[in-house]
Structures are given as C-alpha cells and as structure tokens.
Write an enzyme that holds these catalytic residues in place. Structure first.
Site, short mmCIF file in Angstrom:
data_model
loop_
_atom_site.label_atom_id
_atom_site.label_comp_id
_atom_site.label_asym_id
_atom_site.label_seq_id
_atom_site.Cartn_x
_atom_site.Cartn_y
_atom_site.Cartn_z
N ASP A 482 0.68 -1.22 0.02
CA ASP A 482 0.04 -0.01 0.06
C ASP A 482 0.89 1.17 0.09
O ASP A 482 2.11 1.26 0.34
CB ASP A 482 -1.06 -0.27 1.21
CG ASP A 482 -2.18 0.63 1.02
OD1 ASP A 482 -2.35 1.44 0.17
OD2 ASP A 482 -3.04 0.24 2.00
N ASP A 552 -10.77 2.13 -3.25
CA ASP A 552 -10.99 1.54 -2.04
C ASP A 552 -12.74 1.62 -1.97
O ASP A 552 -13.28 1.28 -0.95
CB ASP A 552 -10.77 2.86 -0.98
CG ASP A 552 -9.28 2.52 -0.54
OD1 ASP A 552 -8.98 1.30 -0.59
OD2 ASP A 552 -8.65 3.29 0.32
C1 DGJ Z 1 -5.77 1.81 2.06
C2 DGJ Z 1 -6.20 0.72 1.06
O1 DGJ Z 1 -6.62 1.07 0.06
C3 DGJ Z 1 -7.14 0.02 2.07
O2 DGJ Z 1 -7.58 -1.37 1.23
C4 DGJ Z 1 -6.51 -0.67 3.35
O3 DGJ Z 1 -5.68 -1.56 2.99
C5 DGJ Z 1 -6.13 0.68 4.01
N1 DGJ Z 1 -5.29 1.40 3.28
C6 DGJ Z 1 -5.31 0.15 5.27
O4 DGJ Z 1 -4.80 1.33 5.85
#
Ligand code: DGJ
Length: 753
Positions: A482, A552
């Site tokens: 991430d 997300d």
């Molecule tokens: C952002 C990501 O896009 C989410 O799917 C998740 O992993 C969060 N970060 C976790 O902090």
C-alpha cells in the site's frame, strides 16, 4: 512485416510492423520531422504528399536558410522539439547550460537499428517476449550546447503501437540542468479530435471524460508524486466519430508511476502536438559531464477499431509484454481480505475464525490487512515498525497465524506500507531525517504519516532489509503493498542543493529499485499494489506487481464506472475487486449480493467482509458464487474483455461488458442497471466480436432478483437456449426486467458446434 528503412536520398525513415507505420524525414540541416503515424502503409511511400513548407506570418525562419519565409520550426511537424529556437509550441526538451543559454535546437547526427528491444536502466519497460521487435535509435545533437539526445522507437510484431523513450547526455565539460525531458512528442497536421481522459478522486477513480479539442493547451497531469487518483497518465485523441466499436484514435500512456504531464496543443494553424512525460513542474535534473538521463517509456497506441480496439492492444501489452514472474499468467486465487471486515480490531483468534468461515465457503487466500505491527490500533502510529509484530493481537506471531491458515488449506497474505513512516514510530524517532522534507518547512501530514525518502539509498536498503525479514519470517503467499499519501515538501538531505529538483523523480526510481529487489527475492509471492485504492494504477507498477487494488470504493454501482474506465487500459486480471458488506462502507448503499458478485467477477475476485456474519441464505449464496467463479475463472481472467454499454454515455444508468475465452468457446456477458425507472423499456444487450456462424448455448442465466444457487428462473430463463453468433450480435439478448435499483444480469454461453 517488421521493417525499418532509411531512404538516404530522400532522408526518410519508415518503421512498420504490418499493423502501423511511423514515418519521419530529415529536413534541411538535419531537422527531424514527423510525417505520419497510423495504419500500416505499403512501400514505396510517396513522401511528397505528407507535408509541404508554406509561409506563415509570425513563424521565424532559421538563420541563413535557403528558403526564406517558407521554412520554420514553428510550423514543422517535429519529433522532439527543443525551445527558444523559433518553435513557440510545447517543447519536448528544455535545458539550461552553464553559459546561461536556454536554447535547445536539435539536429540529426546518426541512426542505427537494434534487433533487441533495449531495457531502460532502473526503469520498468515493455519487453518483446516471444514476439520479434525492431528498435530505431536516432541520435540528435544540440547545435551549440554539447548535449546529445538519443530517441528510441520500438515496434513489436503484430501490436498496433509504438514505444518511445529518450536518453539525454551531457557531452560537454560543464554541468547543465534539464528542465523538461518528455518521453514522447508527436505532431499531427490536423486537429479534428476529441480528447478522452480519465479523471477522478479517492474512491472515484478513472471516470471517462470526452470533449472536443480546443485551441490552446490542455493539460492532464500530476504533481502528487504518484500517478494520482485525480488524473490517469493517459490521454487519447479520437476522431469525432469514434465509438467503442469503430473509428480511428491515438492513445498514449507512460510506463511510469510518478509525476507526469500530458499536454495537447492545438495551434492556430490547426496542428496538434501531444507531449507526454515526467511533469516539468518541480522537475530539474542536474546533469554532470557524460551523465545521461533516461526518460520513462511512452506507449502510443493506434486503433482504427474504436476504444475496444485500443483496449485490446493495451491488454495484450500488459499481459504479454509487461507483467512478469510466476503470477503473471497464473490464475489468481479467490481472496478474502480483513480490512472492511475488522479494520484494526482483530486478534489471532478472530482472524482464524474469519479464515475458517471463508475457507468453508471456498476462499483460497486469506489476507490480513493493516494493523498487525507496532501499536497500530488506528492509523495514527507505527508505520515503519515492521519488525515489531503486535503480539497483543498476534501472540504466536505472523508465523503462528500463517501456519494456522495454511492448516485450513488456504494461502496467507499480508498488508504492508513500506514507503511511509508515522511520526509516532520507533523508526521516525531513530531516523527523523529519513522522511522527505525541506529545510525551514515543517512537514505536512496526510493520514497522520510522512513519506520516507526513497531517493536515499540508505533508506531503500533499510526497507528492503526489514520487509525481506518479515516476508522470510512466515509462510507468506501474497502481499498487498500500500501507499497512502501524496508527496509534499519534497526534498532530501541526501542530495546537494543543485539536485533537489530530482527528488520527486528519484522517489519513483527508488520505489522501482525496492520493488525490483523484493519481488526478485520472493518470486513465489503474489504481489498486489495499492495506493489508497487506485492512486498508482499504471504500467510502471504492473511491471513489478501483476495486480492492483482498483479502488477503496467497493460499492457495486460505483465499481461499474471505476472498472469500466480502468478497463480502457488494463485487463480484468490486473483489477482487484471485492464483494463487500451492505450498507456499503463508502457510500452507504444497499445493493443485492448478486449484483456485487457479478460486477466483482470481472476482476481479481474476492470478498472484503466477514463471511461468518452472513445469514445462512447469504452464506449459501456466497458458496455458490465462489464455485461459479472458479468454474468461469479461466475465461474471466485470461479471456478477452470488451465493453458493450458505457455508464458514461447516454442515460448513464446502464453498463454492459463481456468476456470471451481465449479459444472463443465461452462467453460471459454482464449487464447492470443502476436506478430503476418507471415504464422501463426492455433492453437488448447486443454482443460483439463473435463468429456469426457459431452457435452458443446459454448454460447459466442469473439476474439480481434471483440468487446464484437458484438459477432456475420461472420466466425468461434462457438456460438451454441456443443462439447463433449473428443473432447475439444483431438482435442481442433482452435483459430481464427488474424493477429495483442496482439490477444486474449475467449470461454464460458455450459454443455448441
Ligand atoms: C488503504 C487501502 O486502499 C485499503 O484497502 C486498506 O488497505 C487501508 N489502506 C489500510 O490502511
């Protein structure tokens, strides 16, 4: 078919691979002009008709030119225009020399043809793989400035695209600054185009926007240190009549994940110049004598078969010439991720229970998301402390948990965010100078975090060491990598003042260095990149990690748009897609479980919810969904993907797309309708790209008023019906009338003859 010719009498280059032709010519004192890019042309070419010199008031003529008033750099279609030498349009190259000159006037020196597609040092790049390729290298020189430019043009057998990048060398004895170095510049002697681009925001990525090209300059760009949620590093110039299925267009993107700029200038003489490369805003590269700067690679696709034609070329490029490693072609497992199920609130017992429930229903990979290290009970701390497993939550460590999940018969995956550091972390307390920052300015925070200075090799070595230790400490099969913020106060104490304009670019090069080392050291791991969803969904990262968390936003309606826009460039098996709980955590919407499934099945499929909390009926539904997905996975992940109805056009209320298996024997078509309407029409969904004579039987027909495990509808169930390809394409299938929001249908057909 694949050929590069140079007619030394006419001084014309012609590159072709049977799909496209690219034609250039040297004018007068060695000015490299662009004459044509498009559908392949047979030899011999008649080069007299591509362009002629003509007088234009206001266009300066180079000094001492034999055709005064006719010839001007301001009207010549050029390959790699400089600056401050009579062309007032967008430059591809800008430099500041030691003597104060800011004049860049490039002339031809030599050329050669390379049989192997060159790799780009330190950068991700397309490779030719099993196909033949030819690369033309043209060397240009600045007339006074002791600077040399090598332009690279690669054609790959059968692909309707050209790859371009440049190398810029300081051939003098004094340092110079590069202020702008595009990967691609291309001139069109016409301007009747629409511009198509992809804009967005966090949780709302890659919306399709199309508008007529206006006079002046349009810019699509990022200065955020990543490709960005806001703009994709992609632009297409479309003839006005282009549809998904027909028409001629040019589409450009970069194999790059950092700041970028695409600029399109429509001149007063209705010429169009498209430039694409690293954003010159904030960019300033100090080039010592004999040093060389390599631009990222640009891809310029030509399609005369509309947007679907363009996407087929991009999808083939990604599948066969960009993603690497064991997982590149392997079928991806059905994944269940803990994030929306538990956020930071879990422990070993709850994750094992979560995993059991998921495995029971058919899941193959259990992913533990954020929250397993340091004291990470929220997003306010601990990024960087990767060597401190939170034993309050995981008393038997990562290994203990991974072993338990393996014992259930599933793979184990883990979330990391290695590029960041929390101010409240042991790492930051020990190394405050390891975060990006500028003297005299306090650092901004985003999601309570700073960005590590990946331009600094010491920081990169630390990340590689600590993440490698985590990945070696337990049997980890999958990693979600991430990156949750944009870059601000971009500066590094590791570099002198004259090099501070390089830090944003060096950050991205640093990401690549780390990813190359880690993915190389752990070839068995399936890596999925993520950057707050789709901030960094680009060809650069796909070179290292074969799938990306698309957004997300997991709402089934939003996802139709996001996945539709994403599919313009990227094939389904690169797009992470998860069924999540209702009400949806991003938009609060309630949608049928089956609509969530149908939309998600067109990506690397998984769930992001606690399956154990579902009702017994929903559990059976999920079990049936996973079983069906596994049955169709080969076609969904490896087949061709075509868009049929756009949620960005017409009523903006419907979407349809389809998958066709590699051998053409299986078709899976999906139709979605966002909002129910009164007096709704019966909608025919017309298939495309089938063999008219072939006959196909409907083997599965689902729609959102019926769950998957009960696929026998009383009415309109087409299961068992046989249709010719011609009928499916001309008349289509009439979608079920569903008087509810978030409706969907899915038809699976198999060839019967
Ligand atoms: C952002 C990501 O896009 C989410 O799917 C998740 O992993 C969060 N970060 C976790 O902090």
């Amino acid at each position: 078919m694949l050929n590069v010719t140079f007619d030394s009498a006419l001084r014309v280059f012609h590159l072709t691979n049977g799909a496209v032709s690219y034609v250039m010519r040297l004018y007068h004192e060695g000015y490299l002009a662009h004459l044509y890019y498009g559908k392949a042309l047979p030899e011999p070419l008649n080069v007299e008709s591509f362009f002629y010199e003509t007088e234009r008031e206001g266009a300066p003529q180079p000094h001492g030119h034999e055709f005064p008033r006719l010839f001007s750099l301001d009207t010549l279609p050029q390959e790699y225009p400089g600056v401050n030498a009579g062309d007032f349009r967008l430059p591809a190259l800008e430099a500041a020399f030691d003597n104060g000159s800011r004049c860049v006037d490039l002339r031809y020196v030599s050329h050669r043809v390379l049989k192997d597609k060159p790799a780009l040092t330190g950068l991700p790049a397309v490779f030719a793989g099993d196909r033949d390729s030819l690369t033309l290298e043209i060397t240009l020189k600045e007339v006074a400035g002791e600077l040399e430019v090598r332009l690279y043009y690669t054609l790959i057998e059968g692909l309707s695209l050209i790859l371009r990048h440049s190398e810029i060398r300081n051939t003098g004895s004094k340092p110079l600054y590069l202020n702008n170095a595009a990967s691609l510049s291309v001139d069109f002697l016409e301007a009747d185009f629409d511009i198509l681009s992809l804009y967005g925001a966090h949780a709302n990525e890659r919306n399709v926007e199309r508008q007529p090209l206006k006079h002046g300059i349009e810019e699509i760009s990022s200065t955020r240190g990543a490709t960005s949620h806001q703009h994709q590093n992609f632009v297409a110039l479309l003839r006005h009549d282009v549809t998904e299925f027909s028409g001629e267009l040019y589409a450009a993107t970069l194999v790059w994940s950092g700041n970028f700029k695409a600029a399109i200038e429509r001149s007063s003489f209705d010429n169009t110049r498209l430039t694409l490369g690293i954003n010159d805003k904030g960019f300033n590269w100090y080039l010592e004598p004999s040093e060389c700067f390599t631009t990222p690679e640009a891809v310029l696709v030509y399609s005369d078969a509309g947007l679907n034609g363009m996407s087929q070329t991009f999808h083939t490029l990604v599948r066969e010439h960009l993603t690497r490693g064991q997982w590149s072609h392997a079928l991806r497992p059905v994944l269940v991720n803990s994030w929306e199920a538990a956020y930071f609130n879990f422990n070993e017992e709850s994750i094992v229970r979560f995993a059991k429930d998921a495995v029971n229903l058919g899941a193959e990979l259990i992913v533990l998301d954020d929250g397993w290290f340091g004291k990470r009970d929220s997003d306010t701390c601990s990024l960087g402390d990767w060597d401190r497993i939170d034993t309050r939550k995981l008393p038997s460590g990562l290994k203990g948990l991974a072993d338990k999940i393996h014992a259930l018969g599933a793979k184990f995956g883990l979330w990391v965010e290695p590029e960041m550091v929390s101010p409240d972390s042991e790492l930051f307390r020990a190394h405050p100078d390891w975060a990006l920052g500028v003297q005299g300015h306090s650092r901004s925070q985003q999601r309570n975090q700073y960005v590590l200075d990946l331009s600094n090799p010491e920081v990169r070595d630390y990340i590689v060491r600590v993440i490698s230790a985590v990945l070696s400490s337990a049997p980890i099969d999958y990693v979600k990598w991430d990156m949750n913020r944009n870059l601000s106060e971009v500066g590094s104490p590791a570099f002198p003042a004259c090099r501070q304009g390089e830090i944003a670019t060096r950050y991205t090069l640093g990401v690549y260095d780390i990813m190359e080392r880690i993915t190389g050291a752990f070839p068995h791991i399936l890596f999925e990149s993520c950057a707050g969803g789709g901030r960094r969904f680009d060809l650069g990262l796909l070179y290292y990690m074969p799938q990306v968390w698309t957004s997300d936003n997991t709402d089934a309606l939003c996802r139709q748009r996001i996945q539709y826009g994403t599919s313009l460039i990227f094939p389904p098996q690169t797009m992470g897609a998860h069924v999540s709980a209702c009400p949806n955590h991003q938009v609060g919407r309630v949608t049928p479980l089956i609509t969530r499934f149908i939309c998600t099945a067109s990506g690397t499929f998984g769930y992001e919810m606690d399956l154990g909390r579902l009702s017994p009926e929903d559990k059976e539904e999920v079990r049936a969904q996973i079983a069906l997905y596994k049955e169709l996975r080969e076609t969904l992940q490896r087949g061709a993907f075509y868009r049929l109805i756009s949620p960005f056009e017409g009523t903006r209320n419907e979407t349809a797309w389809m998958h066709i298996s590699e051998d053409g024997a299986e078709l899976i078509a999906m139709y979605f309708k966002m909002q129910a309407e009164p007096a709704a029409r019966l909608r025919r969904v017309r298939f495309k790209y089938l063999e008219p004579q072939a006959r196909y039987e409907v083997v599965s027909h689902l729609h959102s008023s019926t769950p998957v495990h009960n696929i026998y509808l009383k009415e309109h169930n087409l299961k068992g019906q046989v249709f010719s390809g011609a009928q499916l394409m001309s008349a289509g299938i009439t979608a079920d009338r569903i008087d509810a929001d978030a409706a969907s249908c899915m038809w699976v057909l198999r060839r019967v003859d």
